[in-house]
Write an enzyme that holds these catalytic residues in place. Structure first.
Site, mmCIF file in Angstrom:
data_model
loop_
_atom_site.group_PDB
_atom_site.id
_atom_site.type_symbol
_atom_site.label_atom_id
_atom_site.label_comp_id
_atom_site.label_asym_id
_atom_site.label_seq_id
_atom_site.Cartn_x
_atom_site.Cartn_y
_atom_site.Cartn_z
ATOM 1 N N ASN A 496 0.827 -1.205 0.000
ATOM 2 C CA ASN A 496 0.000 0.000 0.000
ATOM 3 C C ASN A 496 0.862 1.255 0.000
ATOM 4 O O ASN A 496 0.558 2.236 -0.697
ATOM 5 C CB ASN A 496 -0.914 0.016 1.214
ATOM 6 C CG ASN A 496 -2.289 -0.578 0.917
ATOM 7 O OD1 ASN A 496 -2.704 -0.615 -0.226
ATOM 8 N ND2 ASN A 496 -2.991 -1.040 1.955
ATOM 9 N N HIS A 501 -3.222 3.199 -2.191
ATOM 10 C CA HIS A 501 -4.393 2.431 -1.751
ATOM 11 C C HIS A 501 -5.263 1.897 -2.893
ATOM 12 O O HIS A 501 -5.794 0.778 -2.789
ATOM 13 C CB HIS A 501 -5.252 3.269 -0.802
ATOM 14 C CG HIS A 501 -4.623 3.413 0.558
ATOM 15 N ND1 HIS A 501 -4.576 2.400 1.486
ATOM 16 C CD2 HIS A 501 -3.979 4.472 1.126
ATOM 17 C CE1 HIS A 501 -3.962 2.813 2.574
ATOM 18 N NE2 HIS A 501 -3.576 4.087 2.383
ATOM 19 N N ASP A 505 -6.382 -1.914 -3.097
ATOM 20 C CA ASP A 505 -7.744 -2.450 -3.213
ATOM 21 C C ASP A 505 -7.850 -3.446 -4.360
ATOM 22 O O ASP A 505 -8.502 -4.488 -4.245
ATOM 23 C CB ASP A 505 -8.734 -1.304 -3.448
ATOM 24 C CG ASP A 505 -8.878 -0.400 -2.220
ATOM 25 O OD1 ASP A 505 -8.442 -0.831 -1.116
ATOM 26 O OD2 ASP A 505 -9.422 0.720 -2.357
ATOM 27 N N GLU A 532 -6.163 -7.310 5.196
ATOM 28 C CA GLU A 532 -5.635 -8.156 4.137
ATOM 29 C C GLU A 532 -5.755 -9.632 4.476
ATOM 30 O O GLU A 532 -5.131 -10.481 3.824
ATOM 31 C CB GLU A 532 -4.155 -7.801 3.874
ATOM 32 C CG GLU A 532 -3.207 -8.179 4.981
ATOM 33 C CD GLU A 532 -3.090 -7.125 6.071
ATOM 34 O OE1 GLU A 532 -2.120 -7.173 6.821
ATOM 35 O OE2 GLU A 532 -3.998 -6.257 6.169
#
Length: 628
Positions: A496, A501, A505, A532
């Site tokens: 990340n 981000h 995702d 996660e």
């Protein structure tokens, strides 16, 4: 001897006359008390016995032959102890006063005759005496007289039995029978009159008889209560002018005089008296020559009936207004299925078959019209069978929801009454049904949103917890193995931080896709456990089978080859913890399976990541396998 028969004939006539006089005047003492009536009867029969003694034939000096015994026996039988006592006392006293050689024998005979009458009285006291009872009394009296004349000294010495025994016995028996018949008929008349008087006086209606001038001749007790008199005698001789207002009295007088003048009865004439609603019928009374001599009236109190009729009319009007203004349709069918009532709303609820829904129509004809017009979709090909089944089910309590051809919905609530009538209430529930369908869709959507992870589209933690409790309980009951995979993306924070981000995702979406593709059964569930971390539970799957699933996932993720510069493997990898349990553990502590899978995942990460590590429920590590 012929002279004796003639004198006895006069004696017989006197006895019968005395009994007949009692029959004539007994009606005058009926209103007296029971005791007074019996005393009067005793006095009459005693006097008849005395009169017979006065008309006696002197058979021998001091010996008198007469019919005194018949009235005494009748007094005992028909009057009972009270009448017998008075009759015997009078006869004995008079015979004692007369004296003579046979005085004692005569008194004994008087007592014997009275005793025979009393014996007969006690034999028939539980029923009404009849002619046979009188005949038996006469026979018993005759036997008693024979015994008396054959045993009493004075009578034996005078040879009474041989001299006048036959006429004496015969005429006493004849007098007893004749007097008994008169008394039987008198009792019959008294009973009939008593019944008539009782029926007249105690009738629930108002009964009265008036003369030609509309004055009361007789009234019953209800009339006295209506006009607040104490006794019926107080009303005798009065007219309506003495009892009510003059205008009303004049009106009634005019109607009654019409009945008397024309001889035509007045039937069911409405009257208002003393605040009561009355229904009067008046008929003319005629003498033997056919002349009208008065009138008889029967007036019935219909105050309650009039009030009920008024309430019924008001209720009917109110019901009609209510049914006309209500939104629901109402229909009533009789026990044979014929429509006996329905309002306009009932017809309007079924527009295509409204013309068939008329009073007198049978439910089968109405349903046939429904089928012909296609008003209700989904009717089977066997239309007559459907009609027959629906007609039979009419007379049962049920609730139905039916859809019409245009998509509208109707609720039909049918209730069966005690008399076999079936009442159907029809409501338009289209809006409610549409709202219900929309609400169900919304609920399903909300449920899906509540159970689905918004990012990856797989089951979320909440739904996983519910499914885990349900499926572990099922495996515990069946005693089958249950396996669990705990999956964590390696170095995901670094991913990340490095790629941002949005890329993170997307990485989560790819991982969830690989997990979904690695399971093949509907019962297998993939869920996002948090961040996660993912979890896969595999019902009815051994540790070996779970290892195969984990390896398939690892290969699929490796094939995606997602670059990860912050990882020691230069691509995205995952660590996997595996645990498996069976019946006993699942029954007692199913959460231990989660604990062991999490511990296996921890060990896999601490031992270098990108590997699969299985734990037994004893806590020992085994089956560690490095991936890639």
């Amino acid at each position: 001897m012929n002279g004796i028969w003639a004198q006895f004939g006069g004696n017989l006539s006197f006895v019968c006359l005395a009994i007949s006089l009692w029959a004539h005047f007994s009606i005058q003492v009926q209103h007296r008390s029971f005791r007074q009536e019996k005393i009067a009867f005793g006095i009459i029969t005693g006097c008849a016995s005395i009169g017979s003694i006065l008309l006696a034939v002197e058979f021998h000096p001091g010996i008198y032959i007469d019919l005194r015994f018949s009235p005494l026996a009748l007094a005992g039988m028909f009057g009972g102890p009270i009448a017998a006592a008075f009759a015997a006392a009078l006869a004995i006293a008079f015979r004692f006063a007369v004296g003579g050689a046979a005085m004692i024998d005569g008194i004994v005979a008087i007592v014997a005759a009275t005793g025979i009458g009393l014996a007969a009285h006690f034999c028939v006291r539980k029923r009404s005496p009849g002619f046979l009872d009188v005949a038996m009394l006469s026979l018993a009296l005759g036997v008693a007289l024979v015994i008396s004349m054959a045993t009493l000294p004075t009578l034996v010495n005078a040879h009474v039995l041989a001299g006048v025994g036959f006429p004496l016995i015969s005429l006493n028996c004849v007098a007893t029978v004749l007097g008994g018949l008169v008394l039987l008929k008198t009792q019959e008349w008294e009973l009939e009159r008593s019944i008539l008087v009782t029926a007249f006086s105690q009738s629930p209606d108002y009964l009265y008889v008036k003369d030609r001038n509309s004055r009361f001749i007789t009234v019953n007790e209800n009339m006295t209560r209506l006009f607040r008199f104490r006794t019926t005698a107080e009303m005798i001789g009065l007219s309506d002018f003495n009892l009510m207002s003059r205008p009303l009295a004049e009106e009634l007088y005019y109607l009654e005089q019409q009945v008397i003048d024309t001889g035509m009865p007045l039937i069911d004439s409405a009257e208002q008296i003393e605040g009561k609603s009355l229904l009067a019928s008046k008929v003319p009374l005629r003498d033997r020559q056919g002349r009208v001599i008065g009138l008889a009236g029967v007036t019935r109190d219909i105050t309650e009936r009039v009030a009920l009729e008024r309430e019924l009319r008001e209720s009917k009007n109110l019901l009609s207004h209510a049914m006309a203004g209500m939104s629901d349709g109402i229909a009533m069918y009789d026990g044979k299925g014929f429509l006996v009532f329905c309002n306009d709303q009932y017809r309007d609820a079924f527009p295509l078959s409204a013309d068939a829904r008329v009073i007198g129509a049978h439910i089968s004809d109405i349903l046939r019209r429904v089928a012909e017009t296609g008003e209700r979709p989904g009717i089977p090909d066997d239309v007559e069978g459907w009609i027959k089944a629906a007609a039979v089910s009419l007379h049962s309590n049920k609730d139905e929801e039916v859809q019409l051809h245009n998509g509208d919905w109707r609720s039909i609530r049918t209730r069966l009454a005690e008399d076999g009538m079936a009442m159907a209430v029809v409501s338009d529930i289209t809006a409610t049904k549409q709202a219900e369908i929309a609400l169900r869709l919304s609920a399903e959507q909300l449920k899906s949103l509540a159970e689905t992870d918004g990012l990856t589209g797989i089951v979320n933690r909440r739904a996983f917890d519910e499914a885990f409790a349900r499926e572990t309980a099922g495996s515990a009951r069946k005693n089958t193995p249950f396996s669990l995979l705990m999956v964590d993306i390696d170095r995901f924070k670094a991913y990340n931080d490095t790629y941002g981000h949005p890329a993170g995702d997307q990485c989560l979406r790819v991982v969830s896709k690989c997990l979904r593709q690695s399971v093949s059964r509907p019962a297998d569930i993939v869920a996002r456990y948090g961040g996660e971390e993912f979890v896969v539970f595999l019902p009815d799957t051994s540790a070996k089978g779970a290892m195969i699933v984990a390896e398939q996932f690892a290969r699929r993720l490796a094939k995606e080859n997602i670059a990860h510069s912050g990882s020691e493997f230069s691509r995205v990898t995952a660590s996997i913890g595996l645990a498996c349990a069976t019946g006993a553990v699942l029954r007692t502590n199913p959460n231990r399976l989660l604990t062991e899978a999490d511990a296996a995942l921890y060990d896999a990460k601490t031992q270098g990541r990108n590997r699969i590590l299985a734990h037994s429920l004893t806590g020992e590590r085994h089956a560690m396998k490095e991936v890639g």
